[in-house]
Design an enzyme around this catalytic site. Sequence first.
Site, PDB file in Angstrom:
ATOM      1  N   ALA A  81      49.947  69.557 -44.060  1.00 33.29           N
ATOM      2  CA  ALA A  81      48.984  70.330 -44.842  1.00 33.29           C
ATOM      3  C   ALA A  81      48.251  69.419 -45.814  1.00 33.29           C
ATOM      4  CB  ALA A  81      49.701  71.454 -45.575  1.00 33.29           C
ATOM      5  N   SER A 123      44.122  77.378 -39.348  1.00 34.31           N
ATOM      6  CA  SER A 123      43.596  77.445 -40.711  1.00 34.31           C
ATOM      7  C   SER A 123      42.166  77.957 -40.696  1.00 34.31           C
ATOM      8  CB  SER A 123      43.636  76.058 -41.361  1.00 34.31           C
ATOM      9  OG  SER A 123      42.887  76.034 -42.570  1.00 34.31           O
ATOM     10  N   TYR A 149      41.755  67.809 -42.228  1.00 32.61           N
ATOM     11  CA  TYR A 149      42.767  68.825 -41.925  1.00 32.61           C
ATOM     12  C   TYR A 149      42.193  69.886 -40.988  1.00 32.61           C
ATOM     13  CZ  TYR A 149      45.807  72.884 -42.760  1.00 32.61           C
ATOM     14  OH  TYR A 149      46.617  73.982 -42.611  1.00 32.61           O
ATOM     15  N   LYS A 153      43.155  70.789 -36.896  1.00 36.48           N
ATOM     16  CA  LYS A 153      43.529  72.133 -36.436  1.00 36.48           C
ATOM     17  C   LYS A 153      42.570  72.626 -35.345  1.00 36.48           C
ATOM     18  CE  LYS A 153      47.058  73.517 -39.093  1.00 36.48           C
ATOM     19  NZ  LYS A 153      48.305  74.094 -38.561  1.00 36.48           N
TER      20      LYS A 153
END
Length: 330
Positions: A81, A123, A149, A153
């Site tokens: 994360a 996310s 990030y 994803k």
Amino acid sequence: MKKMKVILTGSTGFVGASVLKKLEESEHHVDCLVRSQQASLSVSCSTVVADLTHLSDANSLEPLLSSLADCDVVVHCAARAHIMKDEAVDPLDEYRRVNRDATLMLAQMAAEQGVKRFVFVSSIKVNGEFSQPNQRFIPDVIAAPTDPYGLSKYEAEQGLKKISDETGMEVVIIRPPLVYGPGVKGNFASMIRWVKKGVPLPLGLVKNFRSLVAVENLADFISLCANRHKSPKAANEVFLISDGEDISTSDLLRKVAKAYGVKARLLPIPVGLMKFFAQLFGKGSVADRLFGNLQVDSTKARDLLGWVPVISMDDQLQKIVNFEKEKGEK
């Protein structure tokens, strides 16, 4: 109805721990994939020791393959994360290694072992950092995200869809916005500390709209998607999930203050002025998060699966307060 066997990753994390409790309440047989036998779990359950980032190691494969062989569903909550002070030489490469490559290797192994469904917690950053006024994010993505990030994803989602097409394993993708609840960390925890200490915050005139999701609501929805008998229509779908009650940054601070029984000290500083100074000092991205909109359309979860939130924002905030009291936090 036959009990299902579920393999859960990320069971020691903030979201995964809540998902584990929900799965146990549903009386599924749960194997938690952990990196160490000494992993601290929220409830007692069977464990499988394997490191997702080293699945190419033959010694790590055997216990996982054995567990996957009679598994119905994999719920994948584990992820790298956001890290506030990322010391990785190449953060994007590290995000890809964990969030994309390990995910796809696990999914491919699951498909080869006959697993019926793979539930992936993605996310909302796959959609973007903020939504336009009077518009909500929907499952469709216009362009790949640029945030490392979010990009990792997004790439994992694309790879999962390809594996599903090639193998027939069902894939369910869930994109939550900011998740909050007992034990929350990061910016939400910082905000709570500011409010509790009575720090004056220049956010009294912020009139944005942001979607959030209580960890109990997210865990409940993930648990529903993990049950193929109760959610057959979830197969190969993408869901955006939220509490269904969008709120401004200033109103959220007021709700937090009310939960703690303190007064929110919000100064009426014009938003335009704060944006100007944020840009001047190179904090434009921080200003976007504080003042911008991020709304998601979660009606698909309700219309297709009949899901409704199990807890309100006020009640989840109160549980955060109670959790801190039990831990003796000030």
